[in-house]
Design a protein around this motif. Structure first.
Motif, short mmCIF file in Angstrom:
data_model
loop_
_atom_site.label_atom_id
_atom_site.label_comp_id
_atom_site.label_asym_id
_atom_site.label_seq_id
_atom_site.Cartn_x
_atom_site.Cartn_y
_atom_site.Cartn_z
N THR A 285 -13.33 0.77 -18.83
CA THR A 285 -14.04 1.08 -20.08
C THR A 285 -15.16 2.09 -19.86
OG1 THR A 285 -15.50 -0.83 -19.74
CG2 THR A 285 -13.52 -1.17 -21.08
N GLY A 286 -15.20 2.73 -18.68
CA GLY A 286 -16.24 3.71 -18.40
C GLY A 286 -16.89 3.44 -17.06
N ARG A 287 -17.93 4.21 -16.76
CA ARG A 287 -18.63 4.09 -15.49
C ARG A 287 -19.19 2.68 -15.32
NH1 ARG A 287 -20.94 8.79 -13.35
NH2 ARG A 287 -21.87 7.36 -11.83
N LEU A 288 -19.11 2.17 -14.09
CA LEU A 288 -19.63 0.84 -13.80
C LEU A 288 -21.13 0.91 -13.52
CD1 LEU A 288 -16.81 -0.62 -11.51
CD2 LEU A 288 -17.06 -0.75 -14.00
N HIS A 289 -21.78 -0.25 -13.66
CA HIS A 289 -23.22 -0.31 -13.46
C HIS A 289 -23.57 -1.38 -12.43
CE1 HIS A 289 -23.00 -3.84 -16.01
NE2 HIS A 289 -22.60 -3.14 -17.06
N LEU A 290 -24.85 -1.51 -12.18
CA LEU A 290 -25.33 -2.42 -11.15
C LEU A 290 -24.94 -3.87 -11.44
CD1 LEU A 290 -26.88 -2.22 -8.50
CD2 LEU A 290 -29.00 -2.59 -9.76
N GLY A 291 -24.77 -4.21 -12.71
CA GLY A 291 -24.34 -5.56 -13.06
C GLY A 291 -22.96 -5.88 -12.53
N LEU B 197 -26.69 -10.47 -13.18
CA LEU B 197 -27.89 -9.65 -13.10
C LEU B 197 -28.31 -9.25 -14.50
CD1 LEU B 197 -29.71 -8.21 -10.94
CD2 LEU B 197 -28.33 -6.18 -11.38
N PRO B 198 -29.57 -9.50 -14.87
CA PRO B 198 -30.00 -9.12 -16.22
C PRO B 198 -30.12 -7.61 -16.38
CG PRO B 198 -31.87 -9.89 -14.94
CD PRO B 198 -30.66 -10.13 -14.10
N GLY B 199 -30.02 -7.16 -17.62
CA GLY B 199 -30.24 -5.76 -17.92
C GLY B 199 -31.73 -5.43 -17.91
N LEU B 200 -32.05 -4.18 -18.16
CA LEU B 200 -33.44 -3.73 -18.10
C LEU B 200 -34.33 -4.48 -19.08
CD1 LEU B 200 -32.82 0.13 -17.93
CD2 LEU B 200 -32.88 -1.52 -16.05
N ASP B 201 -33.74 -4.95 -20.19
CA ASP B 201 -34.51 -5.63 -21.23
C ASP B 201 -34.41 -7.15 -21.14
OD1 ASP B 201 -31.89 -5.89 -21.93
OD2 ASP B 201 -32.08 -4.97 -23.92
N GLY B 202 -33.79 -7.64 -20.08
CA GLY B 202 -33.66 -9.08 -19.90
C GLY B 202 -32.38 -9.67 -20.46
N ASN C 60 -28.93 -0.78 -21.35
CA ASN C 60 -29.93 -1.44 -20.50
C ASN C 60 -29.42 -1.57 -19.07
OD1 ASN C 60 -27.95 -3.38 -20.75
ND2 ASN C 60 -29.32 -5.03 -21.36
N TYR C 61 -28.74 -0.54 -18.59
CA TYR C 61 -28.04 -0.61 -17.31
C TYR C 61 -28.47 0.51 -16.37
CZ TYR C 61 -25.35 3.20 -19.37
OH TYR C 61 -24.99 4.39 -19.96
N ILE C 62 -28.09 0.35 -15.10
CA ILE C 62 -28.25 1.40 -14.08
C ILE C 62 -26.87 1.66 -13.50
CG2 ILE C 62 -29.30 2.02 -11.87
CD1 ILE C 62 -31.56 0.06 -12.49
N THR C 63 -26.38 2.88 -13.60
CA THR C 63 -25.04 3.19 -13.12
C THR C 63 -24.97 3.08 -11.60
OG1 THR C 63 -25.52 5.56 -13.01
CG2 THR C 63 -24.54 4.73 -15.06
N LEU C 64 -23.77 2.79 -11.09
CA LEU C 64 -23.61 2.64 -9.66
C LEU C 64 -23.89 3.94 -8.91
CD1 LEU C 64 -20.52 0.36 -8.89
CD2 LEU C 64 -22.94 -0.11 -8.60
N ARG D 23 -38.61 2.11 -14.87
CA ARG D 23 -39.82 2.20 -15.71
C ARG D 23 -39.60 1.55 -17.07
NH1 ARG D 23 -40.54 7.55 -13.49
NH2 ARG D 23 -39.53 8.45 -15.33
N GLN D 24 -38.33 1.46 -17.50
CA GLN D 24 -38.01 0.88 -18.81
C GLN D 24 -37.91 -0.65 -18.77
OE1 GLN D 24 -34.44 2.76 -20.33
NE2 GLN D 24 -35.10 4.78 -19.65
N MET D 25 -37.95 -1.24 -17.57
CA MET D 25 -37.76 -2.69 -17.46
C MET D 25 -38.89 -3.45 -18.14
SD MET D 25 -36.37 -3.49 -13.62
CE MET D 25 -34.70 -3.07 -13.13
#
Length: 330
Positions: free
Chosen positions: A15-21, A192-197, A206-210, A222-224
């Motif tokens: 479904t698209g690029r994966l993230h740290l979650g 793992l929670p997203g940047l906003d909890g 609310n993610y960080i890409t791998l 900084r957005q956390m």
């Protein structure tokens, strides 16, 4: 040494690029592939259950997912990495299972009504035959390789139990022990929670890409969200409610206890705490980014990896189908 008679299998929808979650799941896969006969598939059929009217991006998403998996440490020498739809035996096994699966089993899967209602709120009707039957297709994915274990997150446990029930039903109906009852192999980090909890999700942004570089990591950290009750940097903090501290526990094991103490005593401000996390995350994720860039520059190699993985998967699938046909007398 790989335990050839002990297969594990898992997959993800492209479904698209994966993230740290996703990384905690992939990290679990990479660890398990060293000890078991590992099969990991890109679930393009499953993507169609909700994206049947928007298929244009699936091809690119498959390529992105393959890159993210390789970046996360999946080794094609140790694992069969392949595209789900390339294994035609899956469709045959799915048909056989559809003949013996009670409709009530599918209707009681907890995620079915939840997903239908969620998509309905957005104006989309996904009440199709394919979506109702996706737990059965997932079971066919697992049982086709006679997997004893399935590395998944906790949210997939109802589907693993469905798969176990279906394996028992087939073995009972045809009086053959064709299929094992697979076990869930849970990751160390449950979620793992997203940047906003909230749950990390692309829909929440609310993610960080791998493949994030250090600049992107710093920007996202900084957005956390932090302790909402903490106004000034020298106010006593409550790390247990802070998303930044949650990440420190996972990715800064050496310092997280000291950070907890400093936060509770008001000795470290949120800005400084975020900077320290961003530095640690950048260091942690640098090898992932480098591996992704390496494979992104070799698209032909990635295609060969998927093709080789598909050949290995088809060999196992053909063995299973022969056993199924013999048991059923078809």
């Amino acid at each position: 040494m790989t335990q050839e008679n002990k297969a594990i299998l898992s997959g993800m929808r492209p479904t698209g690029r994966l993230h740290l979650g996703h990384y905690s799941v992939l990290e679990n896969w990479a660890r398990l592939q060293k000890d078991y006969d590992a099969y990991f598939f890109i679930a393009d059929y499953h993507a169609l259950t909700t994206a049947f009217d928007n298929t244009a991006s699936i091809g690119q998403n498959i390529q992105d997912m393959a890159l993210d998996w390789l970046a996360a440490g999946l080794d094609p020498e140790q694992s069969a990495i392949f595209v789900q739809s390339e294994i035609k035996e899956l469709a045959e096994l799915h048909i056989y299972f559809s003949m013996i699966t009670p409709l009530s089993w599918l209707e009681r899967v907890p995620t079915y009504k939840d997903q239908v209602n969620q998509f309905a709120k957005g104006g989309k009707d996904i009440m199709t035959y394919g979506f109702l039957g996706y737990p059965q297709l997932m079971a066919a994915d697992i049982l086709l390789y006679r997997a004893f274990g399935v590395p998944v997150g906790e949210d997939q446990l109802p589907h693993i139990e469905f798969c176990r029930e279906l394996a028992r039903r087939f073995n009972y109906l045809y009086q053959r022990q064709v299929f094992p009852e697979p076990q869930a192999l849970l990751a160390k980090i449950k979620q793992l929670p997203g940047l906003d909890g909230r749950k990390m999700s692309k829909s929440y942004d609310n993610y960080i890409t791998l493949g994030a570089d250090r600049q992107e990591i710093e920007q996202r950290v900084r957005q956390m969200v932090t302790d909402p009750a903490r106004i000034r940097k020298d106010d006593p903090g409550h790390p247990e409610v802070c998303t930044v501290y949650t990440y420190h526990k996972y990715y800064n094991a050496e310092e997280h206890e000291q950070i907890k103490c400093d936060c509770q005593q008001g000795c470290i401000g949120c800005v400084a705490c975020k900077k320290r996390l961003a530095a640690k995350l950048g260091e942690y994720m640098e090898p992932i980014r480098e591996r992704r860039e390496h494979f992104a520059g070799k698209p032909q190699l990635v295609q060969e990896i998927l093709q080789d993985g598909g050949q290995r998967a088809r060999q196992k699938a053909a063995e299973t189908l022969a056993m199924v046909r013999e048991a059923m007398g078809v």
